[in-house]
Design an enzyme around this catalytic site. Structure first.
Site, PDB file in Angstrom:
ATOM      1  CB  CYS A 178       9.187  44.128 -12.402  1.00 22.07           C
ATOM      2  SG  CYS A 178       9.421  45.917 -12.461  1.00 22.07           S
ATOM      3  CB  CYS A 207      12.572  45.604 -13.320  1.00 17.28           C
ATOM      4  SG  CYS A 207      11.457  46.088 -12.011  1.00 17.28           S
ATOM      5  CG  ASP A 208      13.287  42.086 -15.164  1.00 12.12           C
ATOM      6  OD1 ASP A 208      14.299  42.717 -14.818  1.00 12.12           O
ATOM      7  OD2 ASP A 208      12.699  41.285 -14.414  1.00 12.12           O
TER       8      ASP A 208
END
Ligand code: NAP
Length: 309
Positions: A135, A138-139
């Site tokens: 992701c 997200c990261d």
């Protein structure tokens, strides 16, 4: 077990948000949490983009909080996997976990989707959260000034590669086929080709992840010649698609490319069955969008039950 007013299948952000809303509405929902309670967020480290947590929150903590909040209002939770359903009678929806049978007046399906991983069988799971992720949204921000690679040749891979240029100094996009076989739309392909930070690598697969304890490099294998090489990097982002968790539904609901096709915001062709989160949504796939959708499904279920009585 007595007939339930509402059963929620799935325990990610959509399932637990639905549970919070339904429990506050007095429906005492029963949540089947599956084999991986908490869902995909359990595999991420810090979540920095969920509103309300300016300093970020660990994915596992966020899910534990949602679970506690749902239980506080009267949701019941069971760590069971639903492996079959029978929705022939819309007033008596049947769900099965092995030989156990459960009956409900209404159901919310919130079983999510699972990102596809490499599955090399070489212990690469040890790099989850240590450079190996699925992701970028997200990261990505953890890779400021670093070198990363995205695997895949579809729209998601191109979008993620482009997104990662905001943080990383260098982004490789690794596709297993030749350029002309890329599935991404032409404008998306153009976007990555034109970006100075992105370098496309064709006809290569990642065959090994290396580093101790965090990811330092990958082995690339040429799909035509079998020749191997090493690519040094700090992060490896999977973008080779997701598999929605819909197998257990058989042909009880309408599917499109294995995702449930919703009717309206969160309904289905069965008036007592509702859907929420990544099991429907192949586009956004974010914790916050899944949570919002869980709220919609719970409100629709409440409305359905209210009109019935
Ligand atoms: P996708 O289109 O199915 O592409 C998956 C990519 O992963 C392909 O390049 C595929 O290669 C590769 N792949 C699959 N298994 C692999 C493996 N084991 N090892 C290495 N590579 C592998 O998936 P997606 O990009 O996630 O897109 C899903 C859907 O969402 C598509 O319909 C897409 O158009 C849509 N989408 C749209 C947007 C947008 O409109 N902005 C953004 C994101 C996604 P092969 O081609 O060789 O099979």
């Amino acid at each position: 077990m007595e007939k339930q007013k509402l059963i929620i299948v799935g325990s990610g952000p959509s399932g637990f948000t639905a549970a919070i809303y339904a429990a506050r509405a007095g429906l005492a929902p029963l949540v089947f949490e599956g084999s991986n309670p908490g869902g995909q967020l359990m595999g991420t480290s810090e979540v920095e983009n969920f509103p309300g947590f300016p300093d970020g929150i660990l994915g596992a903590q966020l899910m534990a909080n949602m679970r506690t909040q749902a239980q506080k209002f009267g949701a019941k939770t069971e760590m069971k996997v639903i492996d079959r359903v029978d929705f022939d009678d819309a007033e008596n929806l049947k769900l099965f976990s092995g030989s156990e049978e459960f009956v409900a007046e209404s159901v919310i399906i919130a079983t999510g989707a699972s990102a596809r991983w490499l599955n090399l069988g070489k212990g690469e799971e040890k790099f989850w959260g240590k450079g190996y992720t699925a992701c970028a949204t997200c990261d990505g921000a953890f890779f400021r000034g670093k070198t990363v690679a995205v695997i895949g040749g579809g729209d998601t891979a191109c979008e993620e590669a482009h997104f990662l240029t905001r943080f990383a100094d260098k982004v490789f996009q690794i596709y297993r086929g030749p350029q002309e076989k890329m599935r991404a739309s032409l404008p998306m392909q153009q976007r990555v080709q034109d970006h100075e930070k992105i370098e496309l690598i064709f006809n290569k697969t990642v065959t090994e992840l290396r580093g101790e304890p965090i990811l330092k490099s990958v082995e690339l294998t040429d799909t035509a010649t079998g020749e191997t090489s090493e690519l040094e990097l700090d992060g490896l982002f999977m973008a080779i698609g997701h598999d929605p968790n819909t197998k257990f539904l058989g042909d009880s609901l309408e599917l499109e490319k294995n995702y449930i096709r919703p009717v309206g915001a969160a309904g289905t062709k069965i008036p007592s069955v509702f859907v929420a989160g990544d099991v429907v949504d192949f586009r956004y796939q974010q914790a916050i969008t899944a949570a919002g959708h869980g709220c919609q499904a719970a409100m629709d279920a409440e409305h359905y039950l209210g009109n019935k009585s």
